[in-house]
Design a protein around this motif. Sequence first.
Motif, PDB file in Angstrom:
ATOM      1  N   ASP A  50       0.791  -1.215   0.023  1.00 41.84           N
ATOM      2  CA  ASP A  50       0.147  -0.235  -0.065  1.00 41.84           C
ATOM      3  C   ASP A  50       0.774   1.216  -0.050  1.00 41.84           C
ATOM      4  O   ASP A  50       0.844   2.229  -0.847  1.00 41.84           O
ATOM      5  CB  ASP A  50      -1.004   0.218   1.090  1.00 41.84           C
ATOM      6  CG  ASP A  50      -1.934  -1.096   1.184  1.00 41.84           C
ATOM      7  OD1 ASP A  50      -2.347  -1.548   0.048  1.00 41.84           O
ATOM      8  OD2 ASP A  50      -2.551  -1.183   2.195  1.00 41.84           O
ATOM      9  N   GLN A  51       1.934   1.179   0.737  1.00 36.77           N
ATOM     10  CA  GLN A  51       2.762   2.441   1.094  1.00 36.77           C
ATOM     11  C   GLN A  51       3.644   2.863  -0.470  1.00 36.77           C
ATOM     12  O   GLN A  51       3.490   3.731  -0.962  1.00 36.77           O
ATOM     13  CB  GLN A  51       3.746   2.243   1.937  1.00 36.77           C
ATOM     14  CG  GLN A  51       3.183   2.746   3.263  1.00 36.77           C
ATOM     15  CD  GLN A  51       4.060   2.782   4.605  1.00 36.77           C
ATOM     16  OE1 GLN A  51       5.154   3.514   4.373  1.00 36.77           O
ATOM     17  NE2 GLN A  51       4.039   1.974   5.605  1.00 36.77           N
ATOM     18  N   VAL A  52       4.046   1.561  -1.026  1.00 37.19           N
ATOM     19  CA  VAL A  52       4.709   1.746  -2.297  1.00 37.19           C
ATOM     20  C   VAL A  52       3.796   2.143  -3.427  1.00 37.19           C
ATOM     21  O   VAL A  52       4.032   2.938  -4.092  1.00 37.19           O
ATOM     22  CB  VAL A  52       5.449   0.533  -2.646  1.00 37.19           C
ATOM     23  CG1 VAL A  52       5.962   0.427  -4.088  1.00 37.19           C
ATOM     24  CG2 VAL A  52       6.453   0.210  -1.706  1.00 37.19           C
ATOM     25  N   ARG A  53       2.560   1.625  -3.491  1.00 37.73           N
ATOM     26  CA  ARG A  53       1.645   2.154  -4.472  1.00 37.73           C
ATOM     27  C   ARG A  53       1.313   3.763  -4.069  1.00 37.73           C
ATOM     28  O   ARG A  53       1.169   4.597  -5.244  1.00 37.73           O
ATOM     29  CB  ARG A  53       0.427   1.518  -4.496  1.00 37.73           C
ATOM     30  CG  ARG A  53       0.527  -0.064  -5.004  1.00 37.73           C
ATOM     31  CD  ARG A  53      -0.822  -0.746  -5.212  1.00 37.73           C
ATOM     32  NE  ARG A  53      -0.613  -1.931  -5.753  1.00 37.73           N
ATOM     33  CZ  ARG A  53      -0.736  -2.902  -5.191  1.00 37.73           C
ATOM     34  NH1 ARG A  53      -1.204  -2.878  -3.820  1.00 37.73           N
ATOM     35  NH2 ARG A  53      -0.586  -4.108  -5.774  1.00 37.73           N
ATOM     36  N   ARG A  54       1.157   4.158  -3.143  1.00 38.31           N
ATOM     37  CA  ARG A  54       0.739   5.662  -2.528  1.00 38.31           C
ATOM     38  C   ARG A  54       1.777   6.431  -2.828  1.00 38.31           C
ATOM     39  O   ARG A  54       1.660   7.729  -3.125  1.00 38.31           O
ATOM     40  CB  ARG A  54       0.049   5.592  -1.264  1.00 38.31           C
ATOM     41  CG  ARG A  54      -1.385   5.327  -0.951  1.00 38.31           C
ATOM     42  CD  ARG A  54      -1.731   5.579   0.651  1.00 38.31           C
ATOM     43  NE  ARG A  54      -0.887   5.383   1.471  1.00 38.31           N
ATOM     44  CZ  ARG A  54      -0.448   4.382   2.315  1.00 38.31           C
ATOM     45  NH1 ARG A  54      -1.508   3.489   2.132  1.00 38.31           N
ATOM     46  NH2 ARG A  54       0.210   4.260   3.230  1.00 38.31           N
ATOM     47  N   GLU A  55       3.162   6.215  -2.451  1.00 44.80           N
ATOM     48  CA  GLU A  55       4.048   7.088  -2.128  1.00 44.80           C
ATOM     49  C   GLU A  55       5.220   7.177  -2.995  1.00 44.80           C
ATOM     50  O   GLU A  55       6.206   7.988  -3.195  1.00 44.80           O
ATOM     51  CB  GLU A  55       4.661   6.817  -0.747  1.00 44.80           C
ATOM     52  CG  GLU A  55       3.636   6.935   0.605  1.00 44.80           C
ATOM     53  CD  GLU A  55       3.264   8.215   0.561  1.00 44.80           C
ATOM     54  OE1 GLU A  55       3.536   9.255   0.206  1.00 44.80           O
ATOM     55  OE2 GLU A  55       1.889   8.214   1.393  1.00 44.80           O
ATOM     56  N   SER A  56       5.326   5.884  -3.879  1.00 45.76           N
ATOM     57  CA  SER A  56       6.539   5.783  -4.724  1.00 45.76           C
ATOM     58  C   SER A  56       6.731   6.973  -5.643  1.00 45.76           C
ATOM     59  O   SER A  56       5.657   7.293  -6.376  1.00 45.76           O
ATOM     60  CB  SER A  56       6.593   4.481  -5.403  1.00 45.76           C
ATOM     61  OG  SER A  56       7.641   4.383  -6.134  1.00 45.76           O
ATOM     62  N   ALA A  57       7.667   7.702  -6.012  1.00 46.32           N
ATOM     63  CA  ALA A  57       7.913   8.498  -7.060  1.00 46.32           C
ATOM     64  C   ALA A  57       7.780   8.073  -8.535  1.00 46.32           C
ATOM     65  O   ALA A  57       7.267   8.416  -9.224  1.00 46.32           O
ATOM     66  CB  ALA A  57       9.366   9.249  -7.029  1.00 46.32           C
TER      67      ALA A  57
END
Length: 186
Positions: A50-57
Amino acid sequence: MDTFESAVLLELFHALDTPEGLRAELLEGEILIKLPEDGHHAHLISELADQVRRESATEMQMSENKGLRLVSGRHHPPNHVIPDATFAPWSLRLFRGAPPWMEPDGVAMVAEVTSSKPDQDRIAKRHCYARAAIPFYLLIDREKSQVSLFGKPHRDEYTEVHLAAFGEPLALPAPFEFELDTKDFL
């Protein structure tokens, strides 16, 4: 292990009819059968994804339990490893049409959550991923309550490691470029 033994082991591995819910891996000349993971394990992978999907550049695609075919050390047949999570830039569409055991080209990061045999994740898989030149290996170590990010693979080891205790942020470099929040890992 000689070439004949390697070929036989690889043939046996490919012929396995693993019961539903179990996973088989071939790691450094050993066939491993893994049981389904517990809820905490699933929660950690879900939180990471979830964090990678939301936050990744860079927009990332993630596959859970995607089989990777990796070079092995010594004279073993190729490793057939199933990371808990495999990340690749969305633009590559790496998983579309991929065979069950795909090559690691284009993979940006693999992640593992320690289970019943944590040294396989801490040592053997780390060496496999480095040898395959996968840029980043993220290890969520439940026994140590820490997250390790291994980077800059060279031969069968990563030359850089960054650690964060559960609850502390861990900076993920490009192509991700965000701080992984580990508070919910506790």
